[in-house]
Structure formats: C-alpha cells, structure tokens
Motif scaffolding. Structure first.
Motif, PDB file in Angstrom:
ATOM      1  N   ARG A 154      -0.185   0.803  -9.624  1.00 30.45           N
ATOM      2  CA  ARG A 154      -0.159   0.258  -8.271  1.00 30.45           C
ATOM      3  C   ARG A 154      -1.525   0.338  -7.598  1.00 30.45           C
ATOM      4  O   ARG A 154      -2.307   1.248  -7.858  1.00 30.45           O
ATOM      5  CB  ARG A 154       0.855   1.015  -7.416  1.00 30.45           C
ATOM      6  CG  ARG A 154       2.270   0.793  -7.852  1.00 30.45           C
ATOM      7  CD  ARG A 154       3.243   1.511  -6.977  1.00 30.45           C
ATOM      8  NE  ARG A 154       2.544   2.544  -6.209  1.00 30.45           N
ATOM      9  CZ  ARG A 154       3.107   3.397  -5.385  1.00 30.45           C
ATOM     10  NH1 ARG A 154       4.373   3.386  -5.201  1.00 30.45           N
ATOM     11  NH2 ARG A 154       2.414   4.288  -4.736  1.00 30.45           N
ATOM     12  N   ARG A 155      -1.758  -0.607  -6.699  1.00 29.29           N
ATOM     13  CA  ARG A 155      -2.981  -0.673  -5.892  1.00 29.29           C
ATOM     14  C   ARG A 155      -2.661  -0.020  -4.546  1.00 29.29           C
ATOM     15  O   ARG A 155      -2.279  -0.688  -3.599  1.00 29.29           O
ATOM     16  CB  ARG A 155      -3.362  -2.146  -5.712  1.00 29.29           C
ATOM     17  CG  ARG A 155      -4.698  -2.372  -5.112  1.00 29.29           C
ATOM     18  CD  ARG A 155      -4.917  -3.875  -4.901  1.00 29.29           C
ATOM     19  NE  ARG A 155      -6.253  -4.162  -4.503  1.00 29.29           N
ATOM     20  CZ  ARG A 155      -6.722  -3.996  -3.269  1.00 29.29           C
ATOM     21  NH1 ARG A 155      -5.947  -3.527  -2.316  1.00 29.29           N
ATOM     22  NH2 ARG A 155      -7.963  -4.289  -2.990  1.00 29.29           N
ATOM     23  N   THR A 156      -2.845   1.323  -4.464  1.00 32.11           N
ATOM     24  CA  THR A 156      -2.440   2.057  -3.262  1.00 32.11           C
ATOM     25  C   THR A 156      -3.607   2.220  -2.290  1.00 32.11           C
ATOM     26  O   THR A 156      -4.773   2.304  -2.705  1.00 32.11           O
ATOM     27  CB  THR A 156      -1.902   3.459  -3.622  1.00 32.11           C
ATOM     28  OG1 THR A 156      -2.975   4.232  -4.171  1.00 32.11           O
ATOM     29  CG2 THR A 156      -0.753   3.376  -4.618  1.00 32.11           C
TER      30      THR A 156
END
Length: 166
Positions: A30-32
């Motif tokens: 994920r791109r958090t």
C-alpha cells in the motif's frame, strides 16, 4: 513565455519518491501517508541518521506514527534502494540516504561519532577500478566507505582526553 521550474531542487525528492512508488507497486504494498511522511523526513537529513532521529523529528507531525512503523519503513526503504544501513560497533543502526546529491561514485568518509559523510574523489582508486575488468559485469559507479573520526570529532575527543597521572 514558458514557465521554468527548479529541477535541481526537486530532482532528489522525485527520484526517492519514484523508487518508493516503484517498489511498493512491484511488491503489491500500500501507498500509505505514513511512508511518504517518513520519506520526507529522510530527505531532510544531510548526514547519517538513526530511527530515533526520524522519530524525534516527527514529534510535531499532524498524525502519530508509531516507533514500529518508523523501524519497518526504514527497512522497506533499505530494500527499495533508498537507504543504506550502516552498523558501527554496538551503536544503533545508522542510515544513509542513497538519493542525496552526494551519493554515487567516490570515497565516502563516514564519521563514526557524529555520522557526517564527506565524499572525496581519489584518482588512484579511480585508476585502479578503471583498469579492472569483471567478466559478465558492466560497472556503473562505485562507493567506498572509510570509517573514522571527522576532524571536528577528533578535536573534541582530544580536548576531553586527559593524561594519566603516574
């Protein structure tokens, strides 16, 4: 009239962001916002830094990032090629930003006391490596790390040293 931008100012940040985004995409991660907030802090250091340095620098952030998230994210950045992890004796691990302008070819003089890094050119090392041929390998650049004390830390250490009384 064409509008110009300061490419040099943002080039480093974009390369680190691009490396992270590519790695996250390849690994299905994920791109958090926490990862990118930590990356922004990493980019602000001009010397070696520890996880604790990142944690301390994030104390004024809008959202809380746990210590575990910082440690895990630094490992992620190391796997992504954004950071290099240095182990110096029994001290906590220190990290070097590989996307910083000074990264790349040369001899890197690393102070084991303050974490400062100075890149130096060494024509003799350049000549030696240029004369070497490696089968099935095409060299792009080299980095040689030399660990010791910078002149400032050496002076500080010498001032603190007292001769033994006999």
């Amino acid at each position: 009239m064409r509008r110009t931008t300061k490419k040099a100012d943002t080039e480093t940040q974009h390369s680190a962001v691009a490396l992270l985004e590519h790695h996250l995409r390849d690994k299905g991660m994920r791109r958090t916002p926490e990862r990118f907030a930590i990356l922004e802090r990493v980019e602000s250091f001009q010397r070696l830094f520890s996880a604790d340095d990142i944690i301390a620098s994030m104390s004024d952030d809008i959202f809380h990032v746990s210590d575990a998230t910082v440690y895990n994210t630094l490992q992620l950045f190391t796997r992504a090629g954004i950071l290099r992890r240095h182990s110096i004796g029994s001290k906590p691990a220190l990290y070097e930003n590989l996307t910083a302008p000074r990264a790349g070819a040369g001899v890197q003089l690393v102070c084991t006391e303050c974490g400062a890094i100075k890149t130096a050119r060494d024509p003799e090392v350049d000549r030696l490596l240029a004369s070497r041929r490696y089968p099935s390998f095409s060299r792009s650049y080299y980095t040689l790390h030399v660990y010791g004390l910078c002149s400032r830390c050496a002076r500080r250490k010498n001032r603190g040293a007292t001769p033994k009384n006999q």
